[in-house]
Design a protein around this motif. Sequence first.
Motif, PDB file in Angstrom:
ATOM      1  N   GLN A   1       0.842  -1.192   0.000  1.00 42.53           N
ATOM      2  CA  GLN A   1       0.000   0.000   0.000  1.00 42.53           C
ATOM      3  C   GLN A   1       0.878   1.243   0.000  1.00 42.53           C
ATOM      4  OE1 GLN A   1      -3.569   0.604   0.091  1.00 42.53           O
ATOM      5  NE2 GLN A   1      -2.651   2.592  -0.405  1.00 42.53           N
ATOM      6  N   GLY A   2       0.695   2.113  -0.987  1.00 40.71           N
ATOM      7  CA  GLY A   2       1.465   3.341  -1.053  1.00 40.71           C
ATOM      8  C   GLY A   2       0.975   4.375  -0.061  1.00 40.71           C
ATOM      9  N   ALA A   3       1.785   5.436   0.122  1.00 43.45           N
ATOM     10  CA  ALA A   3       1.430   6.486   1.074  1.00 43.45           C
ATOM     11  C   ALA A   3       0.193   7.243   0.631  1.00 43.45           C
ATOM     12  CB  ALA A   3       2.606   7.446   1.245  1.00 43.45           C
TER      13      ALA A   3
ATOM     14  N   GLY B   1      -1.271  -2.840  -4.527  1.00 45.40           N
ATOM     15  CA  GLY B   1      -1.208  -4.026  -5.365  1.00 45.40           C
ATOM     16  C   GLY B   1      -1.006  -5.276  -4.550  1.00 45.40           C
ATOM     17  N   LYS B   2      -0.510  -6.288  -5.222  1.00 49.56           N
ATOM     18  CA  LYS B   2      -0.286  -7.582  -4.596  1.00 49.56           C
ATOM     19  C   LYS B   2       1.087  -8.078  -5.001  1.00 49.56           C
ATOM     20  CE  LYS B   2      -1.459 -11.231  -2.228  1.00 49.56           C
ATOM     21  NZ  LYS B   2      -1.560 -11.147  -0.750  1.00 49.56           N
ATOM     22  N   ALA B   3       1.952  -8.268  -4.018  1.00 50.33           N
ATOM     23  CA  ALA B   3       3.310  -8.726  -4.297  1.00 50.33           C
ATOM     24  C   ALA B   3       3.384 -10.245  -4.313  1.00 50.33           C
ATOM     25  CB  ALA B   3       4.277  -8.178  -3.256  1.00 50.33           C
ATOM     26  N   LEU B   4       4.328 -10.759  -5.071  1.00 46.95           N
ATOM     27  CA  LEU B   4       4.625 -12.188  -5.028  1.00 46.95           C
ATOM     28  C   LEU B   4       5.194 -12.542  -3.660  1.00 46.95           C
ATOM     29  CD1 LEU B   4       4.525 -14.638  -6.947  1.00 46.95           C
ATOM     30  CD2 LEU B   4       6.832 -14.037  -7.706  1.00 46.95           C
TER      31      LEU B   4
ATOM     32  N   GLY C   1       2.996   6.305  -6.427  1.00 50.80           N
ATOM     33  CA  GLY C   1       2.818   4.867  -6.595  1.00 50.80           C
ATOM     34  C   GLY C   1       4.005   4.130  -7.160  1.00 50.80           C
ATOM     35  N   SER C   2       5.185   4.760  -7.196  1.00 49.41           N
ATOM     36  CA  SER C   2       6.331   4.133  -7.859  1.00 49.41           C
ATOM     37  C   SER C   2       7.015   3.073  -7.008  1.00 49.41           C
ATOM     38  CB  SER C   2       7.354   5.201  -8.259  1.00 49.41           C
ATOM     39  OG  SER C   2       7.830   5.895  -7.126  1.00 49.41           O
ATOM     40  N   SER C   3       6.655   2.957  -5.734  1.00 51.91           N
ATOM     41  CA  SER C   3       7.326   1.976  -4.876  1.00 51.91           C
ATOM     42  C   SER C   3       6.412   0.833  -4.466  1.00 51.91           C
ATOM     43  CB  SER C   3       7.867   2.663  -3.612  1.00 51.91           C
ATOM     44  OG  SER C   3       6.818   3.223  -2.848  1.00 51.91           O
ATOM     45  N   THR C   4       5.252   0.711  -5.101  1.00 52.85           N
ATOM     46  CA  THR C   4       4.323  -0.351  -4.743  1.00 52.85           C
ATOM     47  C   THR C   4       4.076  -1.269  -5.945  1.00 52.85           C
ATOM     48  OG1 THR C   4       2.529   1.224  -5.177  1.00 52.85           O
ATOM     49  CG2 THR C   4       3.147   0.854  -2.895  1.00 52.85           C
ATOM     50  N   PRO C   5       3.794  -2.527  -5.699  1.00 50.78           N
ATOM     51  CA  PRO C   5       3.588  -3.471  -6.800  1.00 50.78           C
ATOM     52  C   PRO C   5       2.237  -3.246  -7.473  1.00 50.78           C
ATOM     53  CG  PRO C   5       3.145  -4.550  -4.716  1.00 50.78           C
ATOM     54  CD  PRO C   5       3.669  -3.184  -4.372  1.00 50.78           C
TER      55      PRO C   5
ATOM     56  N   ALA D   1       0.451  -9.802  -8.760  1.00 55.22           N
ATOM     57  CA  ALA D   1       1.075 -10.773  -7.847  1.00 55.22           C
ATOM     58  C   ALA D   1       2.231 -11.515  -8.516  1.00 55.22           C
ATOM     59  CB  ALA D   1       0.041 -11.761  -7.312  1.00 55.22           C
ATOM     60  N   THR D   2       2.924 -10.822  -9.422  1.00 49.96           N
ATOM     61  CA  THR D   2       4.074 -11.421 -10.106  1.00 49.96           C
ATOM     62  C   THR D   2       5.377 -10.676  -9.801  1.00 49.96           C
ATOM     63  OG1 THR D   2       3.722 -10.069 -12.091  1.00 49.96           O
ATOM     64  CG2 THR D   2       2.622 -12.223 -12.008  1.00 49.96           C
ATOM     65  N   GLN D   3       5.317  -9.636  -8.974  1.00 48.79           N
ATOM     66  CA  GLN D   3       6.494  -8.812  -8.696  1.00 48.79           C
ATOM     67  C   GLN D   3       6.992  -9.048  -7.274  1.00 48.79           C
ATOM     68  OE1 GLN D   3       4.444  -5.091  -9.520  1.00 48.79           O
ATOM     69  NE2 GLN D   3       5.622  -4.820 -11.398  1.00 48.79           N
ATOM     70  N   VAL D   4       8.290  -9.018  -7.115  1.00 48.66           N
ATOM     71  CA  VAL D   4       8.924  -9.106  -5.807  1.00 48.66           C
ATOM     72  C   VAL D   4       9.271  -7.698  -5.344  1.00 48.66           C
ATOM     73  CG1 VAL D   4      10.969  -9.893  -4.547  1.00 48.66           C
ATOM     74  CG2 VAL D   4       9.845 -11.419  -6.185  1.00 48.66           C
ATOM     75  N   VAL D   5       8.754  -7.309  -4.200  1.00 52.10           N
ATOM     76  CA  VAL D   5       9.143  -6.034  -3.604  1.00 52.10           C
ATOM     77  C   VAL D   5      10.488  -6.222  -2.911  1.00 52.10           C
ATOM     78  CG1 VAL D   5       8.607  -4.318  -1.837  1.00 52.10           C
ATOM     79  CG2 VAL D   5       6.786  -5.190  -3.317  1.00 52.10           C
TER      80      VAL D   5
END
Length: 477
Positions: free
Chosen positions: A31-33, A38-41, A77-81, A85-89
């Motif tokens: 969740q961004g500020a 989104g949904k991370a892997l 929103g540049s630091s959130t997936p 659910a295919t990205q690794v944070v």
Amino acid sequence: MWTTDTVAQALLPLVGDRGLLQGSDMASYEQGARYGHGKALCVVRPANVQEVQAVVRWCATHHIALVPQGANTGLVGSSTPDDSATQVVLSTSRLRNVCEVDAANRSVTVDAGITLQELNEKLEPHGLWFPIDLGANPSVGGMVAANTGGTRLIRYGDVRHNLLALQTVLLNPQGELLDMGRALRKDNTGPDLKQLFVGTSGAGAIITRATLEVHRKPQQSATALVVPTSDEAVLQLLQALERDLGDYLSAFEGLSGHAMQAAIDHVPNLRNPFAPEPAPDFAILIELEAASSKAYTGLDLQDTLNLFLQDQFEQTIDNAVIGNGHELWHLRHSISEGARALGKPIAFDVSVPRSRIMDFCRAARAVVAQDFPFLHVVDFGHIADGGVHFNVIWRSDASKAYDPAVVSALRDRIYAMVVQDFAGSFSAEHGVGPHNVAYYRQYTPPPARRLAQGLRQLMDPQQLCGTVDFGDSSAAV
């Protein structure tokens, strides 16, 4: 198709139990500020640069996208997936082993995960500080990625102007460590490569360490909140300050009456500094700072500012509140909180040539009043550097229900005005992310986008790192 479990099983040996998060533990990283959810892997939190290298190599080899994340205080929103659910944070929150202060050189080498507040706490015993003044507490890596500015930019510059060296882990070659620059203020031994990673919202590499120029903490400061006689007087006052007190001017912040009133009405223990009179339609927060002590120079900044303001009365100033700097800055920093209490903010972080900033604010207010009369403007900003936070609030008690289509139309109108009519920028400080990348593509000339795409192709040919494609393609990672 990779699953959370299979990716986690592969990354766990690289970062250990504390370095891997799954399930509900990922919520704050997804969740961004302000924007971005989104949904991370999964979330990985490397504890040192070797672990970052190992994660980058594995993800690049297996074509798993990475989203670098610092303190997650960004507003585009540049630091959130995304939702795939295919990205690794890849969080840098545990990269915090190094904070080496060189007081004589006025520099500090610091790991990317250390926050601005922590950095200044480390610098305090040396009489130094990193004077990027914000309403948030970002990480050092995040500040570099966003090229953070803040309220004292006119005196100290943004992060770009204070960056001496940078360390990154590259995507190409996969996981290679690149150290760019040294703790030098003069070094013309080739292109300044570190600047390729400043203000790029995390695209192209993982920032792991930075060497920053730091500054002597002021031994004196003087503050006043003044009411200009007119819009034209604002820039006349700024020019007079730079002419007579330019060596000491550290802030020149504009606060609209609506902005001040929102803060006064909704932030506890905040009073109207003009009481019993109401807040004026517009006021300017002026700050002077000096690193030298009054004992040696004989200069008393508060007396100096008072004398200057006396000379400016009736020429450019109608009224002034002088003195309590903490209280006046508390008012300035409380505006965002007060605005949020009114309803849903529609935020515009824009800049124009400062010679045109008052004209822009007047024109933008007129557009809202005429075409969006059910919205409420709460604007404030950094007048001296041309930046303005033109915040528009969809009040909770508005006559019209919140409508995303109307918000989109308003954004199109304001950004077109900024860029086309006032030769300005649609993103003065917050950078580019999924929230505003469409405007980047609309207003950035094709040759510039092609050059950006070429650099991205060189540094990250698989486009694995970051959430924004700065080139011609409309597909974000």
